[in-house]
Design a protein around this motif. Structure first.
Motif, PDB file in Angstrom:
ATOM      1  N   GLY A 129       0.821  -1.205   0.000  1.00 24.52           N
ATOM      2  CA  GLY A 129       0.000   0.000   0.000  1.00 24.52           C
ATOM      3  C   GLY A 129       0.853   1.252   0.000  1.00 24.52           C
ATOM      4  N   TYR A 130       0.196   2.386   0.222  1.00 28.07           N
ATOM      5  CA  TYR A 130       0.922   3.643   0.376  1.00 28.07           C
ATOM      6  C   TYR A 130       0.333   4.403   1.546  1.00 28.07           C
ATOM      7  N   MET A 131       1.128   5.280   2.112  1.00 25.75           N
ATOM      8  CA  MET A 131       0.668   6.212   3.122  1.00 25.75           C
ATOM      9  C   MET A 131       0.995   7.616   2.635  1.00 25.75           C
ATOM     10  N   ALA A 132       0.280   8.599   3.158  1.00 28.22           N
ATOM     11  CA  ALA A 132       0.536   9.981   2.805  1.00 28.22           C
ATOM     12  C   ALA A 132       0.307  10.862   4.024  1.00 28.22           C
ATOM     13  N   VAL A 133       1.125  11.890   4.148  1.00 30.63           N
ATOM     14  CA  VAL A 133       1.001  12.867   5.235  1.00 30.63           C
ATOM     15  C   VAL A 133       1.248  14.252   4.647  1.00 30.63           C
ATOM     16  N   THR A 134       0.811  15.267   5.364  1.00 28.87           N
ATOM     17  CA  THR A 134       1.156  16.637   5.033  1.00 28.87           C
ATOM     18  C   THR A 134       2.122  17.154   6.083  1.00 28.87           C
ATOM     19  N   THR A 135       3.245  17.690   5.626  1.00 35.14           N
ATOM     20  CA  THR A 135       4.225  18.268   6.540  1.00 35.14           C
ATOM     21  C   THR A 135       4.817  19.497   5.878  1.00 35.14           C
ATOM     22  N   LEU A 136       5.830  20.101   6.504  1.00 36.16           N
ATOM     23  CA  LEU A 136       6.448  21.302   5.962  1.00 36.16           C
ATOM     24  C   LEU A 136       7.803  20.974   5.351  1.00 36.16           C
ATOM     25  N   VAL A 137       8.013  21.411   4.128  1.00 35.96           N
ATOM     26  CA  VAL A 137       9.318  21.392   3.481  1.00 35.96           C
ATOM     27  C   VAL A 137       9.485  22.759   2.841  1.00 35.96           C
ATOM     28  N   ASP A 138      10.643  23.369   3.032  1.00 36.47           N
ATOM     29  CA  ASP A 138      10.865  24.744   2.590  1.00 36.47           C
ATOM     30  C   ASP A 138       9.866  25.696   3.257  1.00 36.47           C
ATOM     31  N   GLY A 139       9.426  25.311   4.466  1.00 35.63           N
ATOM     32  CA  GLY A 139       8.534  26.177   5.221  1.00 35.63           C
ATOM     33  C   GLY A 139       7.104  26.202   4.751  1.00 35.63           C
ATOM     34  N   ARG A 140       6.770  25.378   3.742  1.00 34.37           N
ATOM     35  CA  ARG A 140       5.407  25.370   3.210  1.00 34.37           C
ATOM     36  C   ARG A 140       4.852  23.948   3.209  1.00 34.37           C
ATOM     37  N   PRO A 141       3.531  23.814   3.288  1.00 35.80           N
ATOM     38  CA  PRO A 141       2.956  22.462   3.316  1.00 35.80           C
ATOM     39  C   PRO A 141       3.242  21.707   2.027  1.00 35.80           C
ATOM     40  N   VAL A 142       3.500  20.423   2.167  1.00 38.58           N
ATOM     41  CA  VAL A 142       3.720  19.546   1.023  1.00 38.58           C
ATOM     42  C   VAL A 142       3.150  18.182   1.373  1.00 38.58           C
ATOM     43  N   ARG A 143       2.598  17.520   0.383  1.00 33.43           N
ATOM     44  CA  ARG A 143       2.072  16.174   0.578  1.00 33.43           C
ATOM     45  C   ARG A 143       3.200  15.183   0.311  1.00 33.43           C
ATOM     46  N   VAL A 144       3.472  14.338   1.287  1.00 34.39           N
ATOM     47  CA  VAL A 144       4.534  13.343   1.189  1.00 34.39           C
ATOM     48  C   VAL A 144       3.897  11.959   1.128  1.00 34.39           C
ATOM     49  N   PHE A 145       4.234  11.210   0.098  1.00 34.02           N
ATOM     50  CA  PHE A 145       3.753   9.839  -0.091  1.00 34.02           C
ATOM     51  C   PHE A 145       4.910   8.874   0.143  1.00 34.02           C
ATOM     52  N   ASN A 146       4.568   7.707   0.661  1.00 31.31           N
ATOM     53  CA  ASN A 146       5.566   6.656   0.889  1.00 31.31           C
ATOM     54  C   ASN A 146       4.921   5.329   0.508  1.00 31.31           C
ATOM     55  N   THR A 147       5.581   4.581  -0.400  1.00 36.61           N
ATOM     56  CA  THR A 147       4.956   3.368  -0.911  1.00 36.61           C
ATOM     57  C   THR A 147       5.965   2.251  -1.096  1.00 36.61           C
ATOM     58  N   HIS A 148       5.424   1.054  -1.241  1.00 38.98           N
ATOM     59  CA  HIS A 148       6.203  -0.145  -1.570  1.00 38.98           C
ATOM     60  C   HIS A 148       5.335  -0.976  -2.503  1.00 38.98           C
ATOM     61  N   LEU A 149       5.787  -1.124  -3.746  1.00 40.26           N
ATOM     62  CA  LEU A 149       5.002  -1.853  -4.737  1.00 40.26           C
ATOM     63  C   LEU A 149       5.302  -3.350  -4.687  1.00 40.26           C
ATOM     64  N   ALA A 150       4.499  -4.106  -5.434  1.00 43.62           N
ATOM     65  CA  ALA A 150       4.594  -5.573  -5.427  1.00 43.62           C
ATOM     66  C   ALA A 150       5.973  -6.044  -5.852  1.00 43.62           C
ATOM     67  N   GLN A 151       6.296  -7.255  -5.444  1.00 47.12           N
ATOM     68  CA  GLN A 151       7.613  -7.815  -5.690  1.00 47.12           C
ATOM     69  C   GLN A 151       7.888  -7.966  -7.186  1.00 47.12           C
ATOM     70  N   ARG A 152       9.146  -8.219  -7.480  1.00 49.32           N
ATOM     71  CA  ARG A 152       9.560  -8.428  -8.871  1.00 49.32           C
ATOM     72  C   ARG A 152       8.756  -9.557  -9.523  1.00 49.32           C
ATOM     73  N   ARG A 153       8.718  -9.494 -10.865  1.00 49.13           N
ATOM     74  CA  ARG A 153       7.983 -10.466 -11.684  1.00 49.13           C
ATOM     75  C   ARG A 153       6.468 -10.371 -11.468  1.00 49.13           C
ATOM     76  N   GLN A 154       5.996  -9.217 -10.979  1.00 48.10           N
ATOM     77  CA  GLN A 154       4.560  -8.958 -10.848  1.00 48.10           C
ATOM     78  C   GLN A 154       4.242  -7.611 -11.500  1.00 48.10           C
ATOM     79  N   GLU A 155       4.669  -7.486 -12.760  1.00 50.45           N
ATOM     80  CA  GLU A 155       4.594  -6.214 -13.459  1.00 50.45           C
ATOM     81  C   GLU A 155       3.157  -5.693 -13.588  1.00 50.45           C
ATOM     82  N   ALA A 156       2.228  -6.571 -13.955  1.00 47.07           N
ATOM     83  CA  ALA A 156       0.848  -6.128 -14.153  1.00 47.07           C
ATOM     84  C   ALA A 156       0.248  -5.595 -12.851  1.00 47.07           C
TER      85      ALA A 156
END
Length: 289
Positions: A163-190
């Motif tokens: 899955g993925y998670m997302a948060v809003t935090t400050l970068v360069d003093g302004r809000p930014v949406r940060v996503f963090n993910t891990h996709l399926a293992q190799r040989r699962q392209e589709a």
């Protein structure tokens, strides 16, 4: 903390009281970084930052080896060497991240907020008791507070929940949406292509976004097309039709780890070999566009 010593307390009950007081004092100084005994900080390289570096972000899949004595201290040291403002971790157990965060604070003086994006609860991976196993998935550490956390499991995780998670935090003093993910293992392209579609649809809603993660795909893989249409990687030499050489981020000499940017451009980036995972930490220094 002051301890008062008197000759009459050196032996017998007094000695036991003194030993107990010293242990309590040490625990108070070390804080929660030492639940399993005294922890010793690994020395950092000369020139390592003493404080969190503004506008620096990092992504790191910390598993394989997933567990081991001293690994959490070593991982904390690898993070502290570059002291990013935001860190996205993949294949993490909540307990491991708690220890890493404590080591960063009590051994290296770097204070982070934390949010979790666990996709499964696994006693075999993360310990705990059978009726309350530890959470496993993603986590974000940020020097600034985070808000509006969401945690999304992909409709099809492949051979393991992802899955993925997302948060809003400050970068360069302004809000930014940060996503963090891990996709399926190799040989699962589709399956990865479907997952990228889910992620990209959400990323597209934000003009300022940073996407961190292990995509389990090389840059010219078809399943990353949706991401390349939205954002550029922190490595300016790397892309789906790059003329340069993409710096590998894994022990098998492939680039699987990315820092995708919307509303930012990279000033510099670095891949840092480590003994604590088969993926290398990847960091980038950013400025707004």
């Amino acid at each position: 903390m002051w301890l008062r010593f008197e000759e009459a307390m050196v032996t017998g009950t007094g000695a036991r009281w003194l030993a107990g007081a010293v242990i309590v004092a040490c625990m108070a100084l070390l804080g929660p970084s030492a639940p399993d005994g005294v922890r010793i900080a690994r020395p950092l390289p000369i020139g390592a930052p003493k404080e969190v570096v503004p506008n620096r972000v990092m992504t790191w899949n910390i598993c394989n080896p997933c567990n081991g004595s001293g690994h959490d201290i070593g991982r904390a040291a690898d993070i502290a060497t570059y002291a990013p403002q935001v860190v996205g971790l993949q294949e993490t157990c909540v307990r491991d991240v708690e220890r890493i965060r404590d080591h960063l604070q009590y051994l290296y003086g770097l204070v982070y907020h934390v949010e979790y994006g666990s996709v499964l609860r696994s006693w075999s991976r993360c310990g705990g008791v059978p009726w309350n196993p530890g959470g496993f998935g993603q986590a974000v550490l940020s020097a600034a507070p985070m808000t509006d956390r969401v945690n999304v499991e992909y409709p099809d995780g492949g051979s393991e929940d992802r899955g993925y998670m997302a948060v809003t935090t400050l970068v360069d003093g302004r809000p930014v949406r940060v996503f963090n993910t891990h996709l399926a293992q190799r040989r699962q392209e589709a399956i990865r292509a479907e997952q990228t579609g889910v992620l990209a649809a959400e990323v597209a809603r934000h003009d300022r976004a940073i996407v961190l993660g292990d995509f389990n795909a090389v840059p010219d893989a078809a399943e990353l097309t949706g991401m390349w249409g939205l954002a550029a990687d922190a490595d300016p030499e790397c892309g789906p039709s790059a003329t340069g050489i993409c710096e590998p981020t894994t022990d098998w000499q492939s680039k699987f780890d990315y820092i995708f940017l919307r509303g930012f451009e990279p000033l510099e980036h670095g891949v840092h070999p480590t003994q604590y995972s088969d993926h290398s930490p990847l960091h980038a220094d950013l400025r707004p566009t």
